[in-house]
Design an enzyme around this catalytic site. Structure first.
Site, PDB file in Angstrom:
ATOM      1  N   TYR A 190      32.068  48.374  40.190  1.00  0.00           N
ATOM      2  CA  TYR A 190      32.082  46.994  40.701  1.00  0.00           C
ATOM      3  C   TYR A 190      30.864  46.813  41.585  1.00  0.00           C
ATOM      4  O   TYR A 190      30.584  47.654  42.437  1.00  0.00           O
ATOM      5  CB  TYR A 190      33.364  46.773  41.518  1.00  0.00           C
TER       6      TYR A 190
ATOM      7  N   GLU B  19      28.620  38.573  41.087  1.00  0.00           N
ATOM      8  CA  GLU B  19      29.549  39.697  40.918  1.00  0.00           C
ATOM      9  C   GLU B  19      29.415  40.260  39.513  1.00  0.00           C
ATOM     10  O   GLU B  19      29.472  39.501  38.544  1.00  0.00           O
ATOM     11  CB  GLU B  19      30.978  39.183  41.150  1.00  0.00           C
TER      12      GLU B  19
END
Ligand code: GDP
Ligand code: MN
Length: 389
Positions: free
Chosen positions: A109, A195
């Protein structure tokens, strides 16, 4: 301003970050010809909506044959996707993205976002990326680094990231350049959020962004003509579009009580009072500290246009605001058809008595209160009475 995954991946490529080979489908008659271009054993079919959580909601499908691909695209294209981030209505799927499948070895992530409390850009990374990143067990796996936007990302930050993620030495250069490129992308485009989840290491040793989400600062769009072109109005509710057009600050919520308030702080207090009284606000609507006849009338139009709204609470507290001008806006809105919902009004400020007198003369069905708590309780009560009747 949110953009779609396929647009965000285009941006990533501009910043030299690898993404899978991909195609966009927007029409039925393109489905077969596009899917036939995929020449990997697996393909990934992805609904393009302005919301995450698609994987868990059936909006991302890994397919192993042309037929499965066709079935998946047909099912998604033209339908609506409901995920834990879309609200119950869901978002329309006007485009489906198909990608060559990648064999994943590990999912990471990576995100840059604004940290208002430290007044910094925050870099968040985790070696436990993928669709479960939001679950509690993974919270402790997230590493955070604050970057002073005046200074930029110092060289030691990406190195710390590589150490904290315990990456093999051979993978450091790929990560360091990815982070530098991504920070540049964030900064140059006035982003609020970028993101990548997951950023993956593939079985054949490549580093690839499999998903991308980007949100840009509306207040900076005037200097990004290219970004404005990426706007997709269909991903917003009609109420949100109307509010943007009228220049009102509006956020759609899940409840049934329409709120019209002047000032953001008062709007939040009003929503709290409604919840305290056992109701649920349908929206946050701030017509601005200097409410005018037009802004009040437009704001009310938005509330009445929303079929979920069962009652309206107007809370205008000015001091400087002329209440008679606000009352004129209310009357203007109530003169339109089908405006019979219960309405509780709290007006405070200059010309308050005159305003209430005018409103009483216009309609005997309006309720007036002096405090926020009484008003919140009364609108909840009026809605319940109406349901019983
Ligand atoms: P989101 O749920 O909206 O965040 O959608 P994502 O684009 O992140 O996709 C959800 C999940 O699908 C990812 O976390 C991956 O595990 C999986 N996925 C996406 N693309 C691929 C791919 O090319 N190959 C494989 N094996 N899995 C994929
Ligand atoms: Mn994702």
């Amino acid at each position: 301003m949110l953009i779609h995954e396929y647009q965000a991946k285009q941006k990533l490529q501009e910043y030299n970050i690898s993404v899978p080979k991909s195609y966009l489908i927007t029409r039925d008659d393109e489905i077969i010809s596009v899917l036939r271009k995929i020449d990997t054993p697996i393909g990934v079919v992805k609904a393009q909506v302005h919301a995450g959580g698609r994987g868990k909601a059936g909006g991302v499908v890994v397919v192993e044959s042309l037929l499965d691909g066709i079935t998946a695209v047909r099912r998604l294209l033209g339908s609506k996707l409901v995920t834990n981030q879309t609200g119950a209505e869901g978002k329309p799927i006007d485009a489906v993205f198909v990608e060559e499948g990648v064999q994943i070895e590990q999912e990471f992530y990576v995100a840059f976002t604004i940290n208002r409390s430290s007044q910094c850009v925050s870099l968040l990374v985790s070696a436990a990326g993928g669709t479960d990143i939001e679950s509690k067990e993974h919270a402790s796996s997230i590493h955070q680094y604050d970057i002073d936007p005046q200074i930029g990302m110092r060289d030691f930050v990406p190195i710390r990231v590589c150490q904290d993620l315990m990456l093999a030495r051979k993978d450091w250069p790929a990560w360091i350049s990815m982070l530098q490129n991504l920070y540049r992308c964030f900064k140059e485009n006035d982003a609020l959020l970028i993101e990548i989840n997951p950023f993956i290491h593939s079985k054949d040793g490549r580093w690839i962004a499999l998903d991308a989400k980007m949100d840009f600062d509306d207040n900076a769009l005037f200097r990004h003509e290219d970004l404005v072109l990426l706007q997709d109005d269909r991903q917003q509710t009609e109420s949100e579009l109307l509010a943007a057009h009228y220049g009102l600050s509006y956020v759609s919520l899940d409840g049934t009580i329409g709120c019209l308030v002047n000032g953001a702080g008062l709007a939040m207090a009003t929503m709290d009072a409604i919840k305290e009284a056992g109701g649920e606000p349908a929206n946050f609507l701030d017509v601005g500290g200097s409410a005018t006849t037009i802004s009040v009338a437009n704001g009310l139009d938005i509330l009445y246009h929303d079929s979920r709204v069962e009652g309206v609470f107007i809370n205008v507290f000015g001091g400087i605001v002329r209440c008679d001008i606000v009352a004129e806006g209310i009357i203007r809105a109530l003169q339109k058809q089908n405006r019979q919902l219960p309405m509780v009004i709290r007006l405070e400020g200059n010309m308050k008595e005159e305003a209430i007198e005018a409103l009483r003369a216009f309609s005997p069905n309006l309720d007036f209160v002096d405090s926020l708590d009484t008003g919140a309780a009364l609108i909840v009560q009026r809605i319940n009475e109406r349901k019983m009747a």
